[in-house]
Design an enzyme around this catalytic site. Structure first.
Site, PDB file in Angstrom:
ATOM      1  N   GLU B 288     -76.504 -44.320 -16.342  1.00  0.00           N
ATOM      2  CA  GLU B 288     -77.492 -44.185 -15.604  1.00  0.00           C
ATOM      3  C   GLU B 288     -77.008 -44.120 -13.759  1.00  0.00           C
ATOM      4  O   GLU B 288     -77.818 -44.583 -13.104  1.00  0.00           O
ATOM      5  CB  GLU B 288     -78.532 -45.162 -15.570  1.00  0.00           C
ATOM      6  CG  GLU B 288     -79.301 -45.700 -16.693  1.00  0.00           C
ATOM      7  CD  GLU B 288     -80.130 -46.701 -16.652  1.00  0.00           C
ATOM      8  OE1 GLU B 288     -80.192 -47.387 -15.597  1.00  0.00           O
ATOM      9  OE2 GLU B 288     -80.780 -47.088 -17.619  1.00  0.00           O
ATOM     10  N   GLY B 289     -75.875 -44.348 -13.824  1.00  0.00           N
ATOM     11  CA  GLY B 289     -75.180 -44.221 -12.399  1.00  0.00           C
ATOM     12  C   GLY B 289     -75.200 -45.659 -12.000  1.00  0.00           C
ATOM     13  O   GLY B 289     -74.681 -45.828 -10.901  1.00  0.00           O
TER      14      GLY B 289
END
Lengths: 320, 320
Positions: B288-289
């Protein structure tokens, strides 16, 4: 006081329901649960962090232990007050309230190679300054220091509290050369020899080998414990001051985490002796609370995830 | 385009004048000078960070490579849009603008053990989605992903681009057991065998063994380079996508730093192959970063210190 076991259990339960694979946030999950216990809520927060810097001067600079002249202490205090130092920028970045306490800068401690660094009245006053500096409304506490020469008293405290060769506890500080490093080791060794009679009493070690800003940090960390405010420890000097409390009362640092491990060579060893694993390892060696303040970013991220993420049920996401 | 050497030199000069001992901010100093080069200013900033998440689905889940069902991809996209995921909290904490691009979720890639994952048109479309997603006004860029099963294509890319035993590149992902791990290694090995003819062409590797969100991340990272926006890389999947660019054009990731090293076992090895040292090591493995977004705290701290601290002359502090 200790952590709130019920809040911690509730946070662990909540952690298991958040929309992520179990354990996928790694140490952020442990951090959030730990903060929950100390803050006494299953939704811990870092909305009112406080950073307090204590400054003091050191008689042991007469032994040639620093790369900078002692006048830099008062100059840097002015820089803190004007907003120009690293800790000002870091405090602003992470929304921390910042205070500076300069303690008797025109009255350095005694050179500990020749006499106790402080009288009993002096060390008590410094401890009280630290105690009074903590804002009971803060939700996370950071303390740091400024004091030209103070890696040498910090190394003396570490050596007195944990034993070992003085040379293994001294480091480059603000940037001394090989000869300076040898002078630091020699000063620490002579300090330990002179105060050999008190080495089994941590508070006497603080008085005889420490300094005003170190005592104030210890007082502040103790006050944070009384208020159950979790503390993020900074570098070598802060950790050495904190270690006095741990050696006086085992478990006294259970409300503290290590914000970072600094480049000052004794710091990693000191954290290991205290059983603290640092959050960051970025080669900082500035003091001022800078490493701990930087770690507030990690703390804020961890607590935001824990306290504000949706659960599987809330988001309608299938479990694994 | 490359970094601005004059801005970098000016930043290095400024760094030497700031009120701290030389080198005392460790890697924060290197970071600031590096950002100065890419942003083309001696006072770099992280005021408009952008986080872009790409989501895709994967035919290779038919090989039993994930602990979660494929429907979780679309469910998590809804969670991103509702603000409930970890990356939402981290983006908010560090003031990042966040966007989500779900790419043909109802049309998974082909199972790469049986056919190329994507057609040429599909991989080009995904690259273009990534390219178009970057805000040219962003000053720091983070990209992340969501795609059940996507540690397996990431491991396939890493194995294809850097060689070595497939089993050495696969990890637990969202939490597969030993048998799942063996299925992942087997799927990667069969994918490499099936597409053996294209393994020396990085873009064909991406098409045959990758996925839409991986291609989109590669497109976005390339666009950031064109705009000279510095990129903070996330975990294993993001880094594997980025590695396609580096193998296609050596130096293509010179505008990228590693935000963290994840707990996914291949990530450390992949970063080492790319010569990138991570800022954080906190056991994250969420995607998800999230690891890169968390590292924005370090970036913000580094740039605030560099750009806003007083110099020795401004503060009237004596040098060492």
């Amino acid at each position: 006081p200790g952590p709130d076991a019920a809040a911690q259990a509730a946070a662990a339960d909540r952690n298991g329901q958040l929309t992520k694979p179990p354990g996928a946030l790694g140490r952020l999950e442990d951090l959030a649960i730990w903060f929950a216990g100390w803050q006494g809520t299953d939704r811990p927060h870092c909305d009112r962090p406080q950073v307090v810097i204590f400054a003091g001067n050191h008689g042991v600079v007469a032994q040639g232990v620093s790369a900078f002249p002692a006048e830099v202490t008062v100059q840097m205090v002015a820089n803190f007050r004007a907003g120009g130092a690293a800790i000002n920028q870091l405090s602003r970045t992470f929304g921390a309230d910042m205070a500076v306490h300069a303690i008797e800068l025109d009255q350095p401690t005694q050179d500990f190679t020749k006499a106790p660094a402080m009288t009993e009245a002096e060390v008590v006053a410094a401890l009280a300054t630290g105690w009074a500096a903590v804002d009971p409304a803060a939700d996370v506490f950071v303390t740091g220091e400024m004091g030209i020469g103070n890696t040498t008293p910090a190394a003396a405290l570490a050596a007195a509290l944990f034993g070992g060769d003085p040379a293994g506890w001294v480091g480059r500080g603000t940037g001394v050369d090989e000869a300076g490093l040898a002078r630091k080791a020699s000063a620490v060794a002579r300090g330990l020899a002179r105060h050999a009679a008190v080495l089994d009493d941590p508070l006497e070690v603080l008085r005889c080998l420490g300094g005003r800003e170190l005592a104030a940090m210890a007082g502040a960390i103790a006050r944070a414990r009384a208020e159950r405010i979790p503390v993020v420890l900074d570098g070598f000097i802060c950790t050495a001051a904190a270690a006095v409390l741990e050696r006086a009362v085992p478990g006294a640092l259970d409300h503290c985490i290590a914000g970072h491990v600094s480049a000052e060579s004794g710091h990693g060893r000191l954290l290991a002796a205290l059983g603290k694993e640092p959050l960051l390892n970025l080669g900082l060696r500035l003091g001022e609370g800078s490493g701990a303040a930087l770690a507030l970013g990690v703390v804020k991220g961890a607590l935001a995830c824990h306290s504000d993420m949706a659960t599987f049920a809330e988001a309608g996401v299938s479990g694994g």
